[in-house]
Motif scaffolding. Structure first.
Motif, PDB file in Angstrom:
ATOM      1  N   LYS A  63       0.858  -1.183   0.000  1.00 21.09           N
ATOM      2  CA  LYS A  63       0.000   0.000   0.000  1.00 21.09           C
ATOM      3  C   LYS A  63       0.891   1.229   0.000  1.00 21.09           C
ATOM      4  CE  LYS A  63      -3.803   1.960   2.683  1.00 21.09           C
ATOM      5  NZ  LYS A  63      -4.544   1.713   3.948  1.00 21.09           N
ATOM      6  N   HIS A  64       0.831   1.951  -1.092  1.00 17.00           N
ATOM      7  CA  HIS A  64       1.572   3.205  -1.277  1.00 17.00           C
ATOM      8  C   HIS A  64       0.666   4.324  -0.764  1.00 17.00           C
ATOM      9  CE1 HIS A  64       3.563   6.548  -3.171  1.00 17.00           C
ATOM     10  NE2 HIS A  64       4.110   5.911  -4.196  1.00 17.00           N
ATOM     11  N   VAL A  65       1.139   5.125   0.178  1.00 19.71           N
ATOM     12  CA  VAL A  65       0.244   6.118   0.798  1.00 19.71           C
ATOM     13  C   VAL A  65       0.394   7.530   0.200  1.00 19.71           C
ATOM     14  CG1 VAL A  65      -0.078   4.851   2.941  1.00 19.71           C
ATOM     15  CG2 VAL A  65       1.828   6.467   2.756  1.00 19.71           C
ATOM     16  N   PHE A  66       1.170   7.635  -0.881  1.00 19.56           N
ATOM     17  CA  PHE A  66       1.255   8.864  -1.656  1.00 19.56           C
ATOM     18  C   PHE A  66       1.433  10.124  -0.805  1.00 19.56           C
ATOM     19  CE2 PHE A  66      -0.269   5.957  -4.858  1.00 19.56           C
ATOM     20  CZ  PHE A  66       0.577   6.292  -5.905  1.00 19.56           C
ATOM     21  N   HIS A  67       2.502  10.113  -0.020  1.00 15.67           N
ATOM     22  CA  HIS A  67       2.907  11.375   0.602  1.00 15.67           C
ATOM     23  C   HIS A  67       3.174  12.404  -0.501  1.00 15.67           C
ATOM     24  CE1 HIS A  67       4.736  14.367   3.018  1.00 15.67           C
ATOM     25  NE2 HIS A  67       5.902  14.224   2.426  1.00 15.67           N
ATOM     26  N   GLN A  68       3.784  11.941  -1.574  1.00 15.57           N
ATOM     27  CA  GLN A  68       3.933  12.765  -2.783  1.00 15.57           C
ATOM     28  C   GLN A  68       3.439  11.973  -3.977  1.00 15.57           C
ATOM     29  OE1 GLN A  68       4.620  15.825  -2.620  1.00 15.57           O
ATOM     30  NE2 GLN A  68       5.609  15.967  -0.620  1.00 15.57           N
ATOM     31  N   TYR A  69       2.917  12.683  -4.949  1.00 17.01           N
ATOM     32  CA  TYR A  69       2.634  12.082  -6.250  1.00 17.01           C
ATOM     33  C   TYR A  69       3.643  12.670  -7.223  1.00 17.01           C
ATOM     34  CZ  TYR A  69       0.415  10.476 -10.479  1.00 17.01           C
ATOM     35  OH  TYR A  69       0.179   9.851 -11.682  1.00 17.01           O
ATOM     36  N   THR A  70       4.547  11.818  -7.706  1.00 15.93           N
ATOM     37  CA  THR A  70       5.721  12.319  -8.410  1.00 15.93           C
ATOM     38  C   THR A  70       5.826  11.764  -9.820  1.00 15.93           C
ATOM     39  OG1 THR A  70       6.828  12.529  -6.283  1.00 15.93           O
ATOM     40  CG2 THR A  70       8.241  12.527  -8.244  1.00 15.93           C
ATOM     41  N   LEU A  71       5.820  12.683 -10.776  1.00 17.94           N
ATOM     42  CA  LEU A  71       5.959  12.326 -12.185  1.00 17.94           C
ATOM     43  C   LEU A  71       7.419  12.389 -12.590  1.00 17.94           C
ATOM     44  CD1 LEU A  71       3.100  14.615 -13.522  1.00 17.94           C
ATOM     45  CD2 LEU A  71       3.012  12.107 -13.391  1.00 17.94           C
ATOM     46  N   ARG A  72       7.773  11.590 -13.614  1.00 19.35           N
ATOM     47  CA  ARG A  72       9.071  11.784 -14.280  1.00 19.35           C
ATOM     48  C   ARG A  72       8.809  12.503 -15.588  1.00 19.35           C
ATOM     49  NH1 ARG A  72      12.052   6.263 -15.023  1.00 19.35           N
ATOM     50  NH2 ARG A  72      13.433   7.596 -16.256  1.00 19.35           N
ATOM     51  N   ILE A  73       9.503  13.609 -15.780  1.00 18.79           N
ATOM     52  CA  ILE A  73       9.389  14.350 -17.032  1.00 18.79           C
ATOM     53  C   ILE A  73      10.660  14.031 -17.821  1.00 18.79           C
ATOM     54  CG2 ILE A  73       8.961  16.620 -18.061  1.00 18.79           C
ATOM     55  CD1 ILE A  73       6.829  15.654 -15.918  1.00 18.79           C
ATOM     56  N   THR A  74      10.556  13.088 -18.755  1.00 20.94           N
ATOM     57  CA  THR A  74      11.748  12.573 -19.434  1.00 20.94           C
ATOM     58  C   THR A  74      12.080  13.403 -20.687  1.00 20.94           C
ATOM     59  OG1 THR A  74      10.568  11.072 -20.913  1.00 20.94           O
ATOM     60  CG2 THR A  74      11.072  10.239 -18.712  1.00 20.94           C
ATOM     61  N   SER A  75      13.204  13.064 -21.324  1.00 20.44           N
ATOM     62  CA  SER A  75      13.656  13.829 -22.496  1.00 20.44           C
ATOM     63  C   SER A  75      12.695  13.672 -23.676  1.00 20.44           C
ATOM     64  CB  SER A  75      15.064  13.389 -22.890  1.00 20.44           C
ATOM     65  OG  SER A  75      15.060  11.993 -23.117  1.00 20.44           O
ATOM     66  N   LYS A  76      11.787  12.704 -23.599  1.00 23.63           N
ATOM     67  CA  LYS A  76      10.818  12.529 -24.690  1.00 23.63           C
ATOM     68  C   LYS A  76       9.640  13.491 -24.566  1.00 23.63           C
ATOM     69  CE  LYS A  76      11.731   7.697 -25.781  1.00 23.63           C
ATOM     70  NZ  LYS A  76      12.299   7.129 -24.522  1.00 23.63           N
ATOM     71  N   TYR A  77       9.582  14.216 -23.472  1.00 18.66           N
ATOM     72  CA  TYR A  77       8.483  15.169 -23.283  1.00 18.66           C
ATOM     73  C   TYR A  77       8.787  16.460 -24.041  1.00 18.66           C
ATOM     74  CZ  TYR A  77       4.706  17.653 -20.913  1.00 18.66           C
ATOM     75  OH  TYR A  77       3.566  18.363 -20.640  1.00 18.66           O
ATOM     76  N   LYS A  78       7.723  17.208 -24.358  1.00 21.70           N
ATOM     77  CA  LYS A  78       7.894  18.385 -25.221  1.00 21.70           C
ATOM     78  C   LYS A  78       8.608  19.551 -24.563  1.00 21.70           C
ATOM     79  CE  LYS A  78       3.445  17.833 -25.421  1.00 21.70           C
ATOM     80  NZ  LYS A  78       2.028  17.835 -25.658  1.00 21.70           N
ATOM     81  N   MET A  79       8.676  19.581 -23.233  1.00 23.14           N
ATOM     82  CA  MET A  79       9.514  20.584 -22.564  1.00 23.14           C
ATOM     83  C   MET A  79      10.277  19.889 -21.445  1.00 23.14           C
ATOM     84  SD  MET A  79       6.651  22.922 -20.550  1.00 23.14           S
ATOM     85  CE  MET A  79       5.589  23.499 -21.843  1.00 23.14           C
ATOM     86  N   ASN A  80      11.265  20.568 -20.888  1.00 23.22           N
ATOM     87  CA  ASN A  80      11.969  19.897 -19.801  1.00 23.22           C
ATOM     88  C   ASN A  80      11.240  20.115 -18.482  1.00 23.22           C
ATOM     89  OD1 ASN A  80      12.912  22.257 -18.479  1.00 23.22           O
ATOM     90  ND2 ASN A  80      14.733  22.337 -19.773  1.00 23.22           N
ATOM     91  N   ARG A  81      11.697  19.425 -17.459  1.00 26.23           N
ATOM     92  CA  ARG A  81      11.020  19.418 -16.160  1.00 26.23           C
ATOM     93  C   ARG A  81      10.861  20.831 -15.596  1.00 26.23           C
ATOM     94  NH1 ARG A  81      13.547  17.596 -11.263  1.00 26.23           N
ATOM     95  NH2 ARG A  81      15.242  18.969 -11.943  1.00 26.23           N
ATOM     96  N   ASP A  82      11.940  21.624 -15.654  1.00 23.82           N
ATOM     97  CA  ASP A  82      11.879  22.954 -15.071  1.00 23.82           C
ATOM     98  C   ASP A  82      10.925  23.864 -15.839  1.00 23.82           C
ATOM     99  OD1 ASP A  82      13.664  21.867 -13.350  1.00 23.82           O
ATOM    100  OD2 ASP A  82      15.383  23.083 -13.964  1.00 23.82           O
TER     101      ASP A  82
END
Ligand SMILES: *Cc1c(COP(=O)(O)O)cnc(C)c1O
Length: 363
Positions: A275-294
């Motif tokens: 059971k993951h209690v999701f203190h954070q919900y965290t996405l990975r924004i990879t190099s295949k995405y149209k903009m970078n994480r920042d």
């Protein structure tokens, strides 16, 4: 602005704090004891010891298990600074092991190569609320006679293969800091089934004082006592914890469903039978995405959505921790560049969640 976190303070918390104020018993009193009982029940353990922060809990746990100057403690470099700093507080040396790309937790396959004759313990972190890989980790610890401390600051209420977080490691440390899933403003808790560890923890939080004989001291200790005012806030929250956790999981499930098919975005992986209690919900924004994480973070901010990066820098990059890096950590390096946590706290309204999903989808 939709905030990344928002402490839940309702009538119940306020009423219970008022009750404590009127009782006159402000520190290490009945409310602290009640909260300790609550944690023993929640974690299915014999002993719970309240402290005044999660950092104090980690420092106390290291003392309780008998860590000595010069000992080595294996841990993850992808966590909050307190995990590693607590090892230095015990005059021991943190040794970092790279993380697993799917879970962001310490990679059990990399632990054994980091063990030396000086290694005494492993501190696992259940990052974002997902338990570490305990089957493997406890087995490795047993084989090498190491003690496992769970930094459960982010995983209160989580489970792993039908066991509760708090009863799996030899000793577990919770944080009740304002943004955590169960909070008291500042606060911490240790749970363990080992009588000796519990005893030593109780000494350490109160200047090393003999519990039967006041003003007799066994050893150095600190003032790590919790106040009953803080305990009251957490005790009130304890009644709602399962509802609050369910809400987090519901929001995360919705995000997973809505965001999983966006090119270049990786939604959180959830291990089976936990059971993951999701203190954070965290996405990975990879190099295949149209903009970078920042850039995505900036875009969301302009749209009124606060996000955060937990954590932007591997801990071994800091001067005082750099001796802890003994091998390359490519996964940690990469993940630090890609993670972006979006709001998942139970205070979110339905329209907030919808707005966050639509804003990301419309990029
Ligand atoms: C919050 C946190 C801590 C420290 O807890 P405090 O109560 O702030 O001292 C330690 N480790 C992790 C992983 C945390 O998230």
């Amino acid at each position: 602005m939709i905030p990344i976190s928002k402490p839940l303070i309702e009538e119940e918390e306020i009423d219970l704090v008022n009750k404590v104020l009127k009782s006159g018993h402000i520190v290490q009193g009945p409310m602290v004891e009640e909260l300790e009982k609550d944690f023993e029940k929640l974690s299915n353990t014999k002993y719970a010891i309240a402290l005044n922060s999660g950092t104090a809990a980690l420092h106390t746990a290291l003392y309780a298990i008998g860590i000595k100057p010069g000992d080595e403690v294996i841990t993850t470099p992808f966590t909050f600074i307190a995990t590693a700093n607590s090892v230095l507080m015990a005059h021991a040396n943190p040794v970092f092991v790279d993380i697993d790309e799917a879970t962001f937790n310490i990679n059990p396959d990399r632990i054994e190569e980091a063990i030396t004759p000086k290694t005494k313990a492993i501190i696992t972190v259940d990052l974002y609320g997902q338990p570490a890989s305990y089957d493997r980790i406890m087995e490795i610890a047993k084989k090498h006679h190491l003690i496992v401390i769970d930094d459960a600051a982010q995983s209160v209420g989580a489970t792993y293969h039908n066991k509760k977080i708090g009863e799996i490691a030899d000793i577990s440390c919770f944080s009740l800091y304002a943004t955590k899933n169960l909070m008291s403003g500042e606060g911490g808790m240790i749970t363990t089934n080992k009588h000796k560890f519990a005893d030593r923890a109780r000494l350490f939080r109160h200047h090393g004082q003999n519990q039967e004989k006041r003003y007799y001291y066994f050893d150095i200790g600190y003032n790590y006592r919790m106040t009953d005012l803080h305990a009251a806030i957490a005790a009130a929250q304890m009644q709602k914890l399962s509802d609050l956790t369910r809400k987090r999981i519901e929001i995360a499930t919705r995000y997973n469903k809505e965001l999983q098919n966006i090119q270049g975005i990786v939604t959180p992986y959830i291990m089976p039978r936990i059971k993951h209690v999701f203190h954070q919900y965290t996405l990975r924004i990879t190099s295949k995405y149209k903009m970078n994480r920042d850039e995505l973070q900036q875009h969301l901010l302009e749209k009124g959505i606060q996000t955060n990066i937990y954590y932007p820098i591997p801990l071994y990059k800091f001067e005082h921790l750099k001796q802890g890096k003994r091998s390359e950590m490519p996964i940690t390096e990469q993940i630090c560049q890609e993670v972006l946590s979006i709001p998942v706290h139970p205070n979110l309204k339905d329209e907030d969640i919808e707005y966050i999903i639509n804003t990301i989808k419309q990029v």
